[in-house]
Write a protein that holds these residues in place. Structure first.
Motif, PDB file in Angstrom:
ATOM      1  N   VAL A 182      34.905  19.039  16.569  1.00  0.00           N
ATOM      2  CA  VAL A 182      33.647  18.918  15.660  1.00  0.00           C
ATOM      3  C   VAL A 182      34.099  18.004  14.392  1.00  0.00           C
ATOM      4  CG1 VAL A 182      32.134  20.416  14.264  1.00  0.00           C
ATOM      5  CG2 VAL A 182      32.942  21.305  15.963  1.00  0.00           C
ATOM      6  N   ASP A 183      33.335  17.176  14.089  1.00  0.00           N
ATOM      7  CA  ASP A 183      33.481  16.195  13.380  1.00  0.00           C
ATOM      8  C   ASP A 183      33.162  16.582  11.868  1.00  0.00           C
ATOM      9  OD1 ASP A 183      33.529  14.127  11.359  1.00  0.00           O
ATOM     10  OD2 ASP A 183      32.109  12.745  12.902  1.00  0.00           O
ATOM     11  N   ALA A 184      33.821  17.001  10.988  1.00  0.00           N
ATOM     12  CA  ALA A 184      33.724  17.542   9.684  1.00  0.00           C
ATOM     13  C   ALA A 184      33.655  16.470   8.443  1.00  0.00           C
ATOM     14  CB  ALA A 184      34.784  18.832   9.458  1.00  0.00           C
TER      15      ALA A 184
ATOM     16  N   LYS B  38      26.034  22.898  12.782  1.00  0.00           N
ATOM     17  CA  LYS B  38      26.420  24.233  12.761  1.00  0.00           C
ATOM     18  C   LYS B  38      25.758  25.226  13.833  1.00  0.00           C
ATOM     19  CE  LYS B  38      29.664  24.601   8.863  1.00  0.00           C
ATOM     20  NZ  LYS B  38      29.992  25.244   7.501  1.00  0.00           N
TER      21      LYS B  38
ATOM     22  N   THR C 131      38.843  20.664  14.739  1.00  0.00           N
ATOM     23  CA  THR C 131      37.864  19.906  13.638  1.00  0.00           C
ATOM     24  C   THR C 131      38.767  18.787  13.161  1.00  0.00           C
ATOM     25  OG1 THR C 131      38.894  21.231  11.712  1.00  0.00           O
ATOM     26  CG2 THR C 131      36.855  22.072  12.984  1.00  0.00           C
TER      27      THR C 131
ATOM     28  N   ARG D  22      38.558  15.417   9.994  1.00  0.00           N
ATOM     29  CA  ARG D  22      38.060  14.957   8.524  1.00  0.00           C
ATOM     30  C   ARG D  22      39.502  14.504   8.004  1.00  0.00           C
ATOM     31  NH1 ARG D  22      39.376  18.988   4.556  1.00  0.00           N
ATOM     32  NH2 ARG D  22      37.455  18.027   3.136  1.00  0.00           N
TER      33      ARG D  22
ATOM     34  N   LEU E 136      33.739  28.504  12.318  1.00  0.00           N
ATOM     35  CA  LEU E 136      32.695  27.522  12.086  1.00  0.00           C
ATOM     36  C   LEU E 136      31.949  27.915  10.772  1.00  0.00           C
ATOM     37  CD1 LEU E 136      31.044  25.323  13.451  1.00  0.00           C
ATOM     38  CD2 LEU E 136      29.499  27.092  14.368  1.00  0.00           C
TER      39      LEU E 136
ATOM     40  N   LEU F  12      33.804  26.275   7.609  1.00  0.00           N
ATOM     41  CA  LEU F  12      34.284  24.890   8.154  1.00  0.00           C
ATOM     42  C   LEU F  12      33.771  23.892   6.565  1.00  0.00           C
ATOM     43  CD1 LEU F  12      35.434  23.019  10.053  1.00  0.00           C
ATOM     44  CD2 LEU F  12      33.206  22.528  10.736  1.00  0.00           C
TER      45      LEU F  12
ATOM     46  N   THR G 170      33.622  20.252   4.742  1.00  0.00           N
ATOM     47  CA  THR G 170      33.445  18.901   5.147  1.00  0.00           C
ATOM     48  C   THR G 170      33.895  18.007   3.994  1.00  0.00           C
ATOM     49  OG1 THR G 170      31.178  19.239   4.394  1.00  0.00           O
ATOM     50  CG2 THR G 170      31.508  19.859   6.675  1.00  0.00           C
TER      51      THR G 170
ATOM     52  N   THR H 288      29.626  14.905  17.064  1.00  0.00           N
ATOM     53  CA  THR H 288      29.848  13.887  16.089  1.00  0.00           C
ATOM     54  C   THR H 288      28.666  12.793  16.080  1.00  0.00           C
ATOM     55  OG1 THR H 288      31.404  12.085  15.418  1.00  0.00           O
ATOM     56  CG2 THR H 288      31.101  12.689  17.643  1.00  0.00           C
TER      57      THR H 288
END
Length: 672
Positions: free
Chosen positions: A495-497, A511, A532, A534, A555, A558, A560, A595
């Motif tokens: 997952v792109d955060a 999410k 994740t 970032r 999740l 999470l 960002t 993403t």
């Protein structure tokens, strides 16, 4: 290693656990106990200690199925038995290992002798050994679903059936079923949870004095097991006698119309499905009254029965922790039964509330929530030592956005034919499913392919001197059926955060999509992991686990912000798969990259990301890219990433729409 069990009466605290076990000892019809809780909370200790409290049983000498000499089973495979006579032995506690086979559980029928000689040569399994005793399943949530189904069906019917190609054996299998589990390692399906009569949430005490006493007793037992047991012999004898007295009183306990109305109203108020909860509550309340020595069920019995029988039945979705609103329970009982009358009689008696029967009256009601609580306030504990902090935080970090409402997703599957753990996602060779062919058995024959066996034996009948109507079958003729079903996979979310994903409304949608896929993974019996990325690096937010709700907790929290180190995320995911492949080589992975496809972290970020993606393509790892790019102008970066991965791309909108009906075909076509 000592063979002397820890005395049941010496277990410190855990009143709810001890009470539930004792109620099932008084009335096995309650339906068993599921004990949920963290490791090191005396779950196994209490269960193993219970067997010493059960009254001994009279059995027919030489009967492998523990028939009662006073009323032998007319259908016993070792019968017929003549009534009368018999020997006495202690009640057994039989443990079912997590890795047990179906034959080990229900017994094995010798197909070769059945075909060649026409005899039923049956080797009893663990269900036969547990008849009239305890069947204990540690880590019941890790058992294959079909074994749990067989186990619970036998517990419900009081009998076990073994059928192979028209040859069947039936034997009695009535036992006290106890399962223990750690929720962090995965949940049972709701329909299987419902089959356990009672459930108890256990947790280690946070009271220093009680913890000191636990250690003191454990060390004393380990130093001198026999001496420690002798010091508790009187208390054990008192509990044993009380169980026997409660069993004798049980048939005469009156369950009045008022108590029945309270039970029905409570089950309706908490919206439990079906009628099993009502029946279990009635049996539990009756057992509670018998345990307390009362001839009639009172309101406190109904209340305690609800606290034990309903929490695991009222879960509305997989990520809801079990629990019961006690204020709502009290209000319902008061409305339909005139309040909690009889509270002064609650407990084991005023003379010894903490003695050998201390848990008997539930003095002080158990908490509605176990170690994980009944709301989200306690749920972060599901993730070990707290939330991991992703690297590269600091400037640009934003408060976590809430997840949008989950939705039903399309099925994503791994192409080809696997041989992993039983599940509901991808095609696989399994022990259960449709028959697709036959092969020579590689050990004990379990699933006979009759037609293939007959075809293999038929050409040799004259050479074998066949003279009668029977078929002369030898070991080399036997053929095992090959079957195709479904397997569970490892679904690894990447997952792109980063800051490009951090728009609050957008991240909520992301999410919500991942949460929807997690729900799908729960239903399909997958393992899940969460990576994740970032800032300047990637983190394993959750190593591969069967606990899907732990992934949901991670999740939700999470954070960002920062740059987009896409290559770091892919490389970390590749390393996770490498390690997991060593641990569980049969379980095939499905990588879901969430993403917008941007790569801005580190030197030459785009080129590094492309090279990292090709690692997955080179190993034919099935992958799906969920394209989160938004706005009127789209660069198509996620689609390009999917091409490098050898997978397919789907937008957030397509993930929930019927327009992605061809998604699985796209995954398979690209992987071919």
């Amino acid at each position: 290693m000592t063979t002397t069990p820890f005395p049941f009466s010496a277990v410190v605290g855990q009143d709810d656990l001890r009470l539930a076990l004792l109620l099932n000892a008084v009335s096995p019809a309650v339906g068993g106990v599921l004990v949920r809780g963290e490791k090191g909370t005396a779950k196994s200790t209490a269960v193993r200690a219970l067997s010493a409290l059960l009254p001994p049983v009279d059995v027919v000498p030489g009967c492998r199925f523990s028939c009662d000499p006073a009323a032998p089973d007319p259908g016993c495979p070792d019968g017929p038995h003549e009534p009368g006579g018999g020997t006495t032995r202690p009640a057994r506690m039989v443990e079912l290992p997590v890795g047990a086979s179906e034959d080990r559980l229900v017994g094995a029928l010798d197909i070769e002798r059945a075909l060649a000689e026409g005899v039923k040569a049956f080797e009893p399994g663990l269900l036969a050994q547990a008849h009239r005793g305890i069947l204990y399943v540690d880590e019941v949530n890790l058992l294959h679903d079909h074994l749990v189904d067989l186990l619970l069906d036998a517990a419900a019917m009081g009998a076990s059936y073994v059928e192979r190609e028209g040859v069947s054996v039936r034997h009695a299998a009535r036992f006290l079923l106890v399962g223990t589990m750690n929720p962090e390692e995965g949940e049972l399906r709701p329909q299987l949870l419902d089959r356990f009569g009672l459930t108890v949430e256990v947790a280690a005490s946070r009271e220093p004095g009680q913890r000191v006493e636990v250690v003191r007793r454990r060390l004393a037992h380990d130093d001198d097991p026999a001496g420690f047991a002798a010091r508790w012999a009187d208390e054990e004898a008192a509990v044993r006698a009380r169980i026997a007295a409660a069993r004798e009183l049980l048939p005469s306990v009156r369950l009045g119309d008022g108590a029945l109305r309270q039970i029905a109203a409570t089950c309706a108020a908490f919206e439990v499905d079906g009628m099993r909860a009502d029946i279990v509550m009635a049996r539990t309340a009756t057992a509670l009254a018998a345990w307390a020595g009362r001839p009639e069920v009172l309101a406190e019995d109904v209340r305690q029965a609800a606290l034990l029988a309903l929490p695991h039945r009222r879960r509305r979705n997989p990520f809801d922790a079990p629990g019961l609103d006690e204020d709502k329970l009290d209000q319902t009982l008061e409305e339909f039964g005139g309040g909690q009358g009889g509270q002064e009689d609650q407990g084991d008696g005023d003379d010894d509330p903490d003695g050998p029967g201390g848990p008997g009256g539930g003095g002080g009601q158990p908490p509605a929530e176990g170690p994980r609580g009944g709301d989200t306030g306690a749920r972060p504990e599901a993730g070990d030592e707290g939330e991991p902090q992703p690297s590269g935080g600091g400037a640009g970090e934003r408060r976590p956005a809430p997840a949008a409402e989950p939705f039903r997703t399309r099925v994503l599957s791994v192409p080809g034919l696997g041989e992993g753990a039983a599940g509901r996602r991808s095609r696989a060779r399994t022990e259960h499913g449709r028959t697709t062919g036959a092969r020579r058995p590689k050990g004990a024959l379990t699933k006979l392919h009759l037609a293939a066996t007959v075809r293999a034996a038929a050409p040799h009948q004259r050479a074998r001197g066949r003279s009668g109507p029977g078929l002369v079958v030898r070991r080399d003729d036997l053929r095992q059926a090959t079957r195709e079903g479904r397997e569970g996979n490892l679904v690894l979310f990447v997952v792109d955060a980063s800051g490009s994903m951090a728009a609050r409304q957008r991240m909520s949608a992301v999410k919500g999509a991942v949460l929807s896929l997690l729900l799908d993974a729960y239903q399909r019996r997958d393992k899940v992991g969460l990576v994740t990325f970032r800032g300047s690096a990637a983190d394993v937010a959750l190593p591969p686990t069967s606990s899907v709700d732990a992934a949901a907790v991670r999740l939700e929290s999470l954070p960002t912000g920062g740059r987009t180190p896409l290559a770091a995320g892919l490389l970390r995911a590749h390393e996770v798969l490498r390690v997991e492949r060593l641990r569980d080589p049969a379980r095939r992975p499905l990588v879901v990259v969430v993403t917008d496809g941007r790569a801005t972290g580190g030197p030459e970020p785009v080129a590094l990301a492309e090279r990292a993606a090709r690692l997955f393509a080179a190993e034919s790892v099935a992958s799906v890219v969920v394209d989160c790019e938004a706005g009127p102008v789209r660069l198509g970066l996620a689609g390009r990433l999917a091409g490098e991965l050898g997978g397919t791309a789907v937008t957030l909108e397509e993930l929930r729409a019927d327009s992605i009906a061809g998604l699985v075909k796209d995954v398979q076509r690209r992987a071919a």
